[in-house]
Enzyme design. Sequence first.
Site, short mmCIF file in Angstrom:
data_model
loop_
_atom_site.label_atom_id
_atom_site.label_comp_id
_atom_site.label_asym_id
_atom_site.label_seq_id
_atom_site.Cartn_x
_atom_site.Cartn_y
_atom_site.Cartn_z
N ARG A 290 -2.15 -13.79 20.51
CA ARG A 290 -2.77 -14.95 20.44
C ARG A 290 -2.48 -15.67 19.09
O ARG A 290 -1.90 -15.00 17.94
CB ARG A 290 -4.22 -14.89 20.59
N GLY B 267 -0.98 -1.09 8.85
CA GLY B 267 -0.47 0.11 8.50
C GLY B 267 0.45 0.70 9.43
O GLY B 267 0.16 0.41 10.69
N HIS C 226 23.55 0.82 12.22
CA HIS C 226 24.63 1.81 12.12
C HIS C 226 25.50 1.26 13.33
O HIS C 226 24.87 0.82 14.32
CB HIS C 226 24.28 3.09 12.11
N ASN D 217 0.62 -1.09 0.13
CA ASN D 217 -0.02 -0.04 -0.01
C ASN D 217 0.81 1.21 -0.15
O ASN D 217 2.13 1.09 -0.01
CB ASN D 217 -0.93 -0.09 1.32
#
Length: 199
Positions: A187, A146, A119, A89
């Site tokens: 779960r 998201g 790093h 997306n």
Amino acid sequence: MEQNQNLTAWEKMQLDMIYDDFDEDLFWRRVDAKNIFNKFNQTTDEQVEERKELLKQLFGSIGENVYVEPTFKCEFGKNIYIGNDVYINFGAVFLDCSRITIGNNVLIGPNVGMYSANHSLDPEERAQGALIGGRITIGDKAWIAGDVKIMAGVTIGEGAVIGCGSVVTHDIPPRVVAAGNPCRVIRQITDEDKVGFVK
């Protein structure tokens, strides 16, 4: 040790060895990737073949039925390997200084970051460009929701669901729901989660 010193920064990167992040060859490889993904990000949904061709140029490999929404950004592109039937997306950022492997039938939500860079923690080494990557692997049929951030060295198991906004710092086993910062297993996914959908 001497043999390792003869390797280029790119070759060290492929072996997950510490390398110079400020190496000139790596700079130009990043420029090449930016040129490709900037062109991709300017395409429209109607430019299906142009998008396919640009993604083939950008990634190490890409399967069938892969859909990437602009804007997409990455570091090198060539260290990203994507299977079949994958949806990525809007707003994804993949820093692929180590290999990022995405399996088949994977859903990736908006604004997901995959950061395979580590790093050096030592400030003097870091200032000189010391970096070592850690591979990221996303198993088949995983769903990354998201705003998830996945750190270097993490494997997400087959069929797992990572909840919105999670920061994933450790491996997640297959077929679980996991979420949080740091991400943790909530779960198992069971047959009770089926909703009766038939196609």
